[in-house]
Design a protein around this motif. Sequence first.
Motif, PDB file in Angstrom:
ATOM      1  N   PRO A 124       9.529  33.582  26.204  1.00  0.00           N
ATOM      2  CA  PRO A 124       8.111  33.529  25.836  1.00  0.00           C
ATOM      3  C   PRO A 124       7.234  33.262  27.058  1.00  0.00           C
ATOM      4  CG  PRO A 124       9.216  31.509  25.169  1.00  0.00           C
ATOM      5  CD  PRO A 124      10.284  32.424  25.737  1.00  0.00           C
ATOM      6  N   VAL A 125       6.060  33.894  27.084  1.00  0.00           N
ATOM      7  CA  VAL A 125       5.104  33.736  28.188  1.00  0.00           C
ATOM      8  C   VAL A 125       3.760  33.342  27.584  1.00  0.00           C
ATOM      9  CG1 VAL A 125       4.058  34.806  30.219  1.00  0.00           C
ATOM     10  CG2 VAL A 125       6.299  35.605  29.419  1.00  0.00           C
ATOM     11  N   TYR A 126       3.239  32.192  27.987  1.00  0.00           N
ATOM     12  CA  TYR A 126       1.986  31.676  27.440  1.00  0.00           C
ATOM     13  C   TYR A 126       0.955  31.523  28.552  1.00  0.00           C
ATOM     14  CZ  TYR A 126       5.329  30.223  23.842  1.00  0.00           C
ATOM     15  OH  TYR A 126       6.323  30.190  22.906  1.00  0.00           O
ATOM     16  N   GLY A 127      -0.319  31.803  28.204  1.00  0.00           N
ATOM     17  CA  GLY A 127      -1.396  31.675  29.169  1.00  0.00           C
ATOM     18  C   GLY A 127      -2.328  30.524  28.829  1.00  0.00           C
ATOM     19  N   PHE A 128      -2.846  29.846  29.855  1.00  0.00           N
ATOM     20  CA  PHE A 128      -3.745  28.704  29.660  1.00  0.00           C
ATOM     21  C   PHE A 128      -4.860  28.709  30.703  1.00  0.00           C
ATOM     22  CE2 PHE A 128       0.427  27.385  28.211  1.00  0.00           C
ATOM     23  CZ  PHE A 128       0.174  26.763  26.998  1.00  0.00           C
ATOM     24  N   ILE A 129      -5.965  28.062  30.335  1.00  0.00           N
ATOM     25  CA  ILE A 129      -7.016  27.721  31.297  1.00  0.00           C
ATOM     26  C   ILE A 129      -7.099  26.198  31.371  1.00  0.00           C
ATOM     27  CG2 ILE A 129      -9.507  27.736  31.764  1.00  0.00           C
ATOM     28  CD1 ILE A 129      -9.557  30.542  30.439  1.00  0.00           C
ATOM     29  N   TYR A 130      -7.029  25.685  32.605  1.00  0.00           N
ATOM     30  CA  TYR A 130      -7.166  24.246  32.857  1.00  0.00           C
ATOM     31  C   TYR A 130      -8.610  23.970  33.270  1.00  0.00           C
ATOM     32  CZ  TYR A 130      -6.636  19.807  35.359  1.00  0.00           C
ATOM     33  OH  TYR A 130      -6.780  18.519  35.813  1.00  0.00           O
ATOM     34  N   ASP A 131      -9.210  22.945  32.669  1.00  0.00           N
ATOM     35  CA  ASP A 131     -10.595  22.580  32.976  1.00  0.00           C
ATOM     36  C   ASP A 131     -10.592  21.488  34.054  1.00  0.00           C
ATOM     37  OD1 ASP A 131     -13.158  21.319  32.971  1.00  0.00           O
ATOM     38  OD2 ASP A 131     -13.546  22.153  30.981  1.00  0.00           O
ATOM     39  N   VAL A 132     -11.115  21.827  35.236  1.00  0.00           N
ATOM     40  CA  VAL A 132     -11.056  20.869  36.356  1.00  0.00           C
ATOM     41  C   VAL A 132     -11.969  19.662  36.143  1.00  0.00           C
ATOM     42  CG1 VAL A 132     -10.375  22.562  38.106  1.00  0.00           C
ATOM     43  CG2 VAL A 132     -12.807  22.100  37.742  1.00  0.00           C
ATOM     44  N   HIS A 133     -12.891  19.765  35.184  1.00  0.00           N
ATOM     45  CA  HIS A 133     -13.802  18.642  34.936  1.00  0.00           C
ATOM     46  C   HIS A 133     -13.251  17.657  33.909  1.00  0.00           C
ATOM     47  CE1 HIS A 133     -16.681  20.550  37.520  1.00  0.00           C
ATOM     48  NE2 HIS A 133     -16.678  21.634  36.779  1.00  0.00           N
ATOM     49  N   THR A 134     -12.477  18.167  32.939  1.00  0.00           N
ATOM     50  CA  THR A 134     -11.978  17.293  31.871  1.00  0.00           C
ATOM     51  C   THR A 134     -10.466  17.052  31.951  1.00  0.00           C
ATOM     52  OG1 THR A 134     -11.480  19.134  30.368  1.00  0.00           O
ATOM     53  CG2 THR A 134     -13.740  18.210  30.314  1.00  0.00           C
ATOM     54  N   GLY A 135      -9.753  17.882  32.714  1.00  0.00           N
ATOM     55  CA  GLY A 135      -8.297  17.769  32.762  1.00  0.00           C
ATOM     56  C   GLY A 135      -7.601  18.420  31.585  1.00  0.00           C
ATOM     57  N   GLU A 136      -8.362  19.088  30.717  1.00  0.00           N
ATOM     58  CA  GLU A 136      -7.772  19.665  29.496  1.00  0.00           C
ATOM     59  C   GLU A 136      -7.270  21.088  29.729  1.00  0.00           C
ATOM     60  OE1 GLU A 136     -10.296  17.319  26.072  1.00  0.00           O
ATOM     61  OE2 GLU A 136     -11.036  19.269  26.752  1.00  0.00           O
ATOM     62  N   LEU A 137      -6.182  21.395  29.020  1.00  0.00           N
ATOM     63  CA  LEU A 137      -5.564  22.712  29.060  1.00  0.00           C
ATOM     64  C   LEU A 137      -5.885  23.426  27.744  1.00  0.00           C
ATOM     65  CD1 LEU A 137      -3.634  23.901  31.252  1.00  0.00           C
ATOM     66  CD2 LEU A 137      -1.742  23.122  29.811  1.00  0.00           C
ATOM     67  N   SER A 138      -6.388  24.661  27.808  1.00  0.00           N
ATOM     68  CA  SER A 138      -6.688  25.431  26.596  1.00  0.00           C
ATOM     69  C   SER A 138      -5.875  26.716  26.591  1.00  0.00           C
ATOM     70  CB  SER A 138      -8.169  25.811  26.543  1.00  0.00           C
ATOM     71  OG  SER A 138      -8.978  24.661  26.599  1.00  0.00           O
TER      72      SER A 138
ATOM     73  N   MET B 288      -3.270  27.527  43.384  1.00  0.00           N
ATOM     74  CA  MET B 288      -3.023  26.534  44.438  1.00  0.00           C
ATOM     75  C   MET B 288      -4.144  25.495  44.572  1.00  0.00           C
ATOM     76  SD  MET B 288      -3.785  28.757  47.857  1.00  0.00           S
ATOM     77  CE  MET B 288      -5.447  29.220  48.361  1.00  0.00           C
ATOM     78  N   ASP B 289      -5.212  25.628  43.788  1.00  0.00           N
ATOM     79  CA  ASP B 289      -6.380  24.744  43.911  1.00  0.00           C
ATOM     80  C   ASP B 289      -5.964  23.272  44.073  1.00  0.00           C
ATOM     81  OD1 ASP B 289      -9.610  24.957  42.930  1.00  0.00           O
ATOM     82  OD2 ASP B 289      -8.654  22.986  42.842  1.00  0.00           O
ATOM     83  N   ALA B 290      -6.578  22.602  45.037  1.00  0.00           N
ATOM     84  CA  ALA B 290      -6.195  21.228  45.389  1.00  0.00           C
ATOM     85  C   ALA B 290      -6.489  20.220  44.279  1.00  0.00           C
ATOM     86  CB  ALA B 290      -6.920  20.805  46.668  1.00  0.00           C
ATOM     87  N   ARG B 291      -7.309  20.619  43.310  1.00  0.00           N
ATOM     88  CA  ARG B 291      -7.647  19.697  42.206  1.00  0.00           C
ATOM     89  C   ARG B 291      -6.656  19.757  41.060  1.00  0.00           C
ATOM     90  NH1 ARG B 291     -13.439  22.307  41.493  1.00  0.00           N
ATOM     91  NH2 ARG B 291     -12.062  24.090  41.848  1.00  0.00           N
ATOM     92  N   LEU B 292      -5.692  20.650  41.129  1.00  0.00           N
ATOM     93  CA  LEU B 292      -4.720  20.788  40.043  1.00  0.00           C
ATOM     94  C   LEU B 292      -3.415  20.080  40.400  1.00  0.00           C
ATOM     95  CD1 LEU B 292      -6.775  22.979  39.250  1.00  0.00           C
ATOM     96  CD2 LEU B 292      -4.864  24.451  38.623  1.00  0.00           C
ATOM     97  N   ASP B 293      -2.971  19.223  39.504  1.00  0.00           N
ATOM     98  CA  ASP B 293      -1.736  18.465  39.696  1.00  0.00           C
ATOM     99  C   ASP B 293      -0.831  18.776  38.504  1.00  0.00           C
ATOM    100  OD1 ASP B 293       0.061  16.736  40.789  1.00  0.00           O
ATOM    101  OD2 ASP B 293      -1.165  14.944  40.548  1.00  0.00           O
TER     102      ASP B 293
END
Length: 172
Positions: free
Chosen positions: A152-166, A38-43
């Motif tokens: 299929p179920v995939y996991g990711f980490i979103y970087d709040v500083h760069t906007g990139e998804l890994s 729910m972090d407010a920085r994630l869109d």
Amino acid sequence: MAMSVNDLLAGNKAYAASFTEGALPLPPARKLAAVVCMDARLDPLPFLGLRLGDTHVIRNAGGRVTEDVIRSLAISERLLGTDAIIVVHHTDCGMLTFTNDDIRQKIQTDLGDSAYQAASRIDFLPFTNLAQSVRDDVAAITASPLIPKSIPVYGFIYDVHTGELSPVEPAA
Ligand SMILES: [Zn+2]
């Protein structure tokens, strides 16, 4: 300062004045269900390259897979046609900053003993290892009898500083 209802209605009035998406179908166009913190920085829509009507976004503190998230995923898949799931946690997540004991103590200090009693029965699902938390939640989805193996179920980490998804690779 707390938002007033009037502030919110004024914001909505401006939104509705230029709203043109009133004819979207109910089922998500891209057949995706996303479990996101729910972090407010994630869109999530823009960071996934998606738009209104494309996906279900199921949000809670941490993007953790709870019984209620499974409830939403089952409805999403069985009734609304989604056929892929992603789990998105993120860097600098607040869930990395406290323990169950920390929040229960805070609740006792702020709200008193009966609130503490209620909080002692809740797992707030904080975590200490970001990648592992994603793997755990992907595993919780795939282990559910309500989620067929064909999804299929995939996991990711979103970087709040760069906007990139890994991508987070499953544990070997
Ligand atoms: Zn978070």
